[in-house]
Design an enzyme around this catalytic site. Structure first.
Site: not given
Ligand SMILES: NC(=O)c1ccc[n+]([C@@H]2O[C@H](COP(=O)([O-])OP(=O)(O)OC[C@H]3O[C@@H](n4cnc5c(N)ncnc54)[C@H](O)[C@@H]3O)[C@@H](O)[C@H]2O)c1
Length: 435
Positions: A273
Site C-alpha cells: 500500500c
Molecule cells: N494488503 C493490504 O494490507 C491492503 C490494504 C488495503 C488495500 N489493499 C489493496 O487491496 C487490493 C488487494 O490487495 P491484497 O494485499 O489482498 O493482494 P493479494 O495479492 O494478497 O491478493 C490478491 C489475490 O487476487 C488474486 N487474483 C489476481 N487476479 C485475479 C483474477 N483476475 N481473478 C481472481 N483472482 C485474482 C491473486 O491470485 C491473489 O490471491 C490491492 O489493490 C491493494 O492495494 C491491500
C-alpha cells in the site's frame, strides 16, 4: 422489480456474495460475510489458495483458522477458479492486486481481467464493488463503461460502487467489521445498494457522493502516511548529523496533546500500500500535466532509506575497524512491519541485497517468514542461538517483531544496528547504533 428482489435478499441475508481475489484483503472480507451467516464464494485464480480454502485451511495470518474451517464445513464459505459462478451471485467484491508495472506506472490489468470475466457471466440485479486501491476515475472511466457496453444499465440493472479496503494486517483492535467503510456509487442507487450489502457486516458505512471521492479518500489516507513517514525519515537523517536522538525528539513532540501525531522513522516503506498507492495518485495527475511534488519528495526520501541504512551499517562497522565486505551480517525481520508474514516491497530485502552486493555474508531470521528470494536466490531464515549471534560482525534490526528477545540479542552480539528503536527499553548501550 430487480431492486426489490435484491433488497429482500439483503434484508433476509439470503444473498450470495462473491469475493474476487482471496488475498490479504479478500479472504478476511469473505470470512466476515460468512461469519454473518451469508453464503460466500471466493473466485481466485491461484489454484493452491482455492484448494487450501476448500479443505478448510487458512493461509492469512489475520484470519482465525478454526473459524475459517468451521465456515467451510458449514457450507458458508468456498472457493473456485471458475467465473461461471458469477451468474448465481447477488453481490461481488473485487479485491485483486493493483501493483506498479516495470516502468513504475499503475498496473490495473488485474482489475480489467476480473471486470471482463464478470461481464461474461453477469446477470441483472447484481451489486459490484471494486475494493482494489486505484487512481481516481478508475470505476467510472474503466469499470462502469464496459458493463454499459455489454448492455447493462448501471444504476438500474446492476449497481457499481467503489469502496476502498482499509485492512491493517496485524491490527487486533481494528478489523474488517469495526473499521468504517467509505463507499461511493456510480449513481445514488448504486451507493444505496452497495451500502446495504456492506451494512450487513460493517458497523459504520461512510457514504460519499462519487466513486472518485471514495478512490481519492483511500489515496489520501496512504499518501498522508507516506509523506509523514518521509518527513520523519528525513528527520532521522538530520538528527544523526546533529547528534540528537530522533526517537527522543519524536517522543517529546508527541506529548503535545493536540496538533501533532507521531510517525516513526525506519529502514524504508514496505507492503502493498504505502509505497505504491501515492504513485497511483501522482501518475493520474501527471496525465493532467500536474506534478504531485509532496508525493514525489516523500517517495524519494523513503525509497532512499535502505541505502541510508546500509551506509550507517558501513559507518558502524568502520568504528569496529571492519568493512561491509567480508563481514558476517544477520538481518532480523524481513516482513515489512512487525508481527506479520508479508515481505512484499519490504525494505529489509533491499538492505540484504545491497549488503550482499557490497560483499557481506548475509543471513536473516524472521519467525514469520521461513524463506525469501533475493534476485532469484533463495535464503532460509536461520535459527537464533548464542553462537550465531556471537559470530556476527553486525546484527541489523530491520523489523521489530515483538516475539524476539532483544535483550538477549544485544547481550550476545558485538554490534547491533537498530532501525526501529526495538532496543529502547534497554537504555543506551555501547554496542547498539540506532537510526
Ligand atoms: N494488503 C493490504 O494490507 C491492503 C490494504 C488495503 C488495500 N489493499 C489493496 O487491496 C487490493 C488487494 O490487495 P491484497 O494485499 O489482498 O493482494 P493479494 O495479492 O494478497 O491478493 C490478491 C489475490 O487476487 C488474486 N487474483 C489476481 N487476479 C485475479 C483474477 N483476475 N481473478 C481472481 N483472482 C485474482 C491473486 O491470485 C491473489 O490471491 C490491492 O489493490 C491493494 O492495494 C491491500
Amino acid at each position: 422489480m430487480i431492486t426489490k428482489v435484491l433488497q429482500d435478499k439483503i434484508h433476509s441475508k439470503t444473498l450470495h456474495v462473491g469475493v474476487i481475489g482471496l488475498g490479504y484483503v479478500g479472504l478476511p472480507l469473505a470470512v466476515e460475510f460468512a461469519r454473518h451467516g451469508i453464503r460466500v464464494t471466493g473466485i481466485e485464480k491461484d489454484t493452491d489458495k482455492v484448494a487450501k480454502l476448500n479443505r478448510g485451511e487458512n493461509y492469512i495470518l489475520d484470519v482465525d483458522t478454526t473459524e475459517l474451517s468451521d465456515l467451510v464445513a458449514h457450507g458458508l464459505l468456498s472457493a473456485t477458479t471458475d467465473y461461471s459462478v458469477v451468474s448465481q451471485l447477488d453481490a461481488i467484491s473485487i479485491c485483486v492486486p493493483t501493483p506498479l508495472n516495470k516502468t513504475g506506472d499503475p498496473d490495473i490489468s488485474y482489475i480489467i481481467s476480473a471486470r471482463d470475466e464478470v461481464i461474461k457471466h453477469l446477470r441483472p440485479g447484481t451489486v459490484i464493488v471494486l475494493e482494489s486501491t486505484t487512481y481516481p476515475g478508475t470505476t467510472e472511466e474503466i469499470v462502469a463503461p464496459a458493463f454499459e457496453e455489454a448492455g447493462f444499465k448501471v444504476g438500474e440493472d446492476i449497481y457499481i460502487a467503489f469502496s476502498p479496503e482499509r485492512i491493517d494486517p496485524g491490527n487486533r483492535t481494528y478489523e474488517t467489521h469495526n473499521t468504517p467503510k467509505v463507499i461511493g456509487g456510480v449513481t445514488p442507487k448504486c451507493l444505496e445498494m452497495a451500502s446495504a450489502v456492506y451494512g450487513l457486516i460493517i458497523e459504520k458505512v461512510v457514504p460519499v457522493s462519487s466513486t472518485s471521492a471514495a478512490e481519492l479518500a483511500k489515496l489520501l489516507e496512504n499518501t498522508f502516511r507516506s509523506i509523514n513517514i518521509g518527513l520523519v525519515n528525513e528527520l532521522a537523517i538530520m538528527c544523526h548529523l546533529l547528534g540528537v536522538d530522533v526517537w527522543e525528539v519524536i517522543k517529546a513532540a508527541a506529548t503535545k496533546p493536540f496538533g501533532f501525531m507521531p510517525f516513526y522513522p525506519g529502514p524504508g516503506l514496505g507492503g502493498h500500500c504505502i509505497p505504491i498507492d501515492p504513485i497511483y495518485l501522482s501518475w493520474k495527475l501527471k496525465t493532467m500535466n500536474y506534478r504531485a511534488r509532496f508525493i514525489e519528495l516523500a517517495s524519494e526520501i523513503n525509497t532512499h532509506m535502505p541505502e541510508y541504512v546500509v551506509t550507517r551499517i558501513g559507518l558502524a562497522l568502520n568504528d569496529h575497524e571492519r568493512s561491509i565486505k567480508g563481514s558476517k551480517i544477520l538481518v532480523l525481520g524481513v516482513a515489512y512491519k512487525r508481527n506479520i508474514d508479508d515481505s512484499r516491497e519490504s525494505p529489509a530485502l533491499d538492505i540484504i541485497e545491497l549488503l550482499t552486493e557490497r560483499g557481506a555474508d548475509v543471513q536473516y531470521h524472521d519467525p514469520f517468514i521461513p524463506r525469501i528470494a533475493i534476485r532469484q536466490k533463495e535464503l532460509e531464515s536461520v535459527e537464533l542461538s548464542d553462537d550465531l549471534l556471537a559470530a556476527q560482525h553486525a546484527v541489523v534490526i530491520a523489523t521489530d517483531h515483538t516475539e524476539l528477545n532483544y535483550e538477549w540479542i544485544v547481550n550476545q552480539a558485538s554490534l547491533v544496528v537498530d532501525t526501529r528503536n526495538a532496543t529502547e527499553k534497554l537504555g543506551r548501550l555501547k554496542n547498539v547504533v540506532k537510526l
